[in-house]
Design a protein around this motif. Sequence first.
Motif, PDB file in Angstrom:
ATOM      1  N   GLY A   1      -5.627  -0.708   2.229  1.00 23.71           N
ATOM      2  CA  GLY A   1      -6.246   0.652   2.613  1.00 23.71           C
ATOM      3  C   GLY A   1      -4.818   1.613   2.831  1.00 23.71           C
ATOM      4  O   GLY A   1      -3.713   1.359   2.283  1.00 23.71           O
ATOM      5  N   GLY A   2      -4.977   2.691   3.817  1.00 20.30           N
ATOM      6  CA  GLY A   2      -4.147   3.676   3.655  1.00 20.30           C
ATOM      7  C   GLY A   2      -2.978   3.590   4.711  1.00 20.30           C
ATOM      8  O   GLY A   2      -2.214   4.579   5.095  1.00 20.30           O
ATOM      9  N   PHE A   3      -2.773   2.588   5.536  1.00 20.69           N
ATOM     10  CA  PHE A   3      -1.734   2.573   6.396  1.00 20.69           C
ATOM     11  C   PHE A   3      -0.398   2.214   5.672  1.00 20.69           C
ATOM     12  O   PHE A   3       0.397   1.128   5.795  1.00 20.69           O
ATOM     13  N   ALA A   4      -0.102   2.957   4.864  1.00 22.41           N
ATOM     14  CA  ALA A   4       0.918   2.726   3.620  1.00 22.41           C
ATOM     15  C   ALA A   4       1.355   4.004   3.250  1.00 22.41           C
ATOM     16  O   ALA A   4       0.766   4.973   3.062  1.00 22.41           O
ATOM     17  N   GLU A   5       2.547   3.927   2.260  1.00 21.74           N
ATOM     18  CA  GLU A   5       3.196   5.166   1.636  1.00 21.74           C
ATOM     19  C   GLU A   5       2.256   5.407   0.234  1.00 21.74           C
ATOM     20  O   GLU A   5       2.071   6.767   0.028  1.00 21.74           O
ATOM     21  N   TYR A   6       1.670   4.506  -0.256  1.00 21.90           N
ATOM     22  CA  TYR A   6       0.889   4.659  -1.466  1.00 21.90           C
ATOM     23  C   TYR A   6      -0.207   4.084  -1.392  1.00 21.90           C
ATOM     24  O   TYR A   6      -0.603   2.852  -0.618  1.00 21.90           O
ATOM     25  N   LEU A   7      -1.380   4.611  -2.169  1.00 22.46           N
ATOM     26  CA  LEU A   7      -2.414   3.626  -2.281  1.00 22.46           C
ATOM     27  C   LEU A   7      -3.261   4.110  -3.884  1.00 22.46           C
ATOM     28  O   LEU A   7      -3.172   5.334  -4.313  1.00 22.46           O
ATOM     29  N   VAL A   8      -3.645   3.088  -4.387  1.00 19.73           N
ATOM     30  CA  VAL A   8      -4.269   3.181  -5.708  1.00 19.73           C
ATOM     31  C   VAL A   8      -5.799   3.210  -5.397  1.00 19.73           C
ATOM     32  O   VAL A   8      -6.382   2.436  -4.695  1.00 19.73           O
ATOM     33  N   VAL A   9      -6.440   4.239  -5.947  1.00 19.70           N
ATOM     34  CA  VAL A   9      -8.106   4.666  -5.637  1.00 19.70           C
ATOM     35  C   VAL A   9      -8.785   4.877  -6.955  1.00 19.70           C
ATOM     36  O   VAL A   9      -8.012   5.755  -7.950  1.00 19.70           O
TER      37      VAL A   9
ATOM     38  N   LEU B   1       4.548   5.360  10.433  1.00 21.30           N
ATOM     39  CA  LEU B   1       4.104   3.760  10.235  1.00 21.30           C
ATOM     40  C   LEU B   1       4.671   3.076  11.220  1.00 21.30           C
ATOM     41  O   LEU B   1       3.949   2.161  11.688  1.00 21.30           O
ATOM     42  N   ASP B   2       5.737   3.263  11.633  1.00 22.64           N
ATOM     43  CA  ASP B   2       6.505   2.302  12.528  1.00 22.64           C
ATOM     44  C   ASP B   2       6.106   2.681  14.148  1.00 22.64           C
ATOM     45  O   ASP B   2       6.296   1.712  15.045  1.00 22.64           O
ATOM     46  N   GLY B   3       5.048   3.552  14.418  1.00 21.46           N
ATOM     47  CA  GLY B   3       4.431   3.768  15.544  1.00 21.46           C
ATOM     48  C   GLY B   3       2.948   3.312  15.564  1.00 21.46           C
ATOM     49  O   GLY B   3       2.066   3.479  16.383  1.00 21.46           O
ATOM     50  N   TYR B   4       2.722   2.293  14.560  1.00 19.20           N
ATOM     51  CA  TYR B   4       1.394   1.852  14.496  1.00 19.20           C
ATOM     52  C   TYR B   4       0.708   1.043  15.890  1.00 19.20           C
ATOM     53  O   TYR B   4      -0.659   1.507  16.140  1.00 19.20           O
TER      54      TYR B   4
END
Length: 339
Positions: free
Chosen positions: A115-123, A316-319
């Motif tokens: 999912g979306g806790f990333a820099e890119y996502l293919v949808v 992201l580093d504050g997840y």
Amino acid sequence: MKAVRYAEPEHWQLTDLPDPEPGPREVRIRVRATGVCGTDVHLHHGEFGHVYPLVPGHEVIGVVDRAADGGAEGLTPGELVAVDNMVSCGTCAMCRRARPAFCASLRAMGVFEDGGFAEYLVVPAVNCHPAGDLGPDVAVLAEPTACALHGIDILAPKPGCDALIFGAGPTGLILSQLLSAAGAARVTVAAPTAAKLELAAGWGAETVLASRGAPGHTAQQLRDRAPDGFDVVIDATGVPAVLEQCPPLTAVGGTVLVYGVTPEQAVWPVSPYDVFRRELTIKGSFSQAFSFERALRMLRAGRVRTDGMITHRFGLDGYGDALAAVSGDTSCLKAIIEP
């Protein structure tokens, strides 16, 4: 790309993964923001039908970055889109019965696949809804609004009903506004945090400051407001002790909606005789179905307001800090991750 990735429950790390590439009828989005919700806390602990390894994050907005040849289907590079994270087959028995959330081959980004806790996502391109006119802080609440709207679909409240909602988190606040839009004569929100209740009151709800230590006192306050009970009682907390208060506060012929996500092993004692004797209805609402576009319409029309909901922002580093805020910080209403 950088991404939050679980190898197993409660064990995640910020890691480097290959940039995903879109296939036929897919687009790659550069993630702008992803909401953190109670479901993510359940996933952290290994609940909610998890599949690992996993990049979580299902309340996603982003900018269209790349498409396979002919795959953009009307989307414009650089366009802000809200992502419907549920991908159903459309042909199985549940899909044919208009229940896509129960699809036999359901793909749920952020739950069953990355999912979306990333820099890119293919949808899939068809799951991208243009939302540039809303702005990021409104668009990131499209998925929770779609889920809440499905809850209203399931509930089917009658115009003029008297409704009670336990919980003033984002979904409780959205549900309160949707109930008003559906014609409820009165919506009462009960929650233990005064600042959240102020938002509910500003959007037309009556409020009761609930006591964590004295639930009986809260129940009495609510009985005083509706001596014959509420026509509709919604639990938007997922707390079993709160759920126990719902049937006694429900009017004869009324409906209890189980909306909040409880721990998977939780048990809710309900008197079958009470359900029988007072003709109560108990309903559940899971995810969303055919409500994403309508949710965006409600946001555009201002029938669902979100100003003031986002209280915490993390990279992201504050997840880990985001999870802690959502699960234990009473000042946190809505946290988002901005990669």
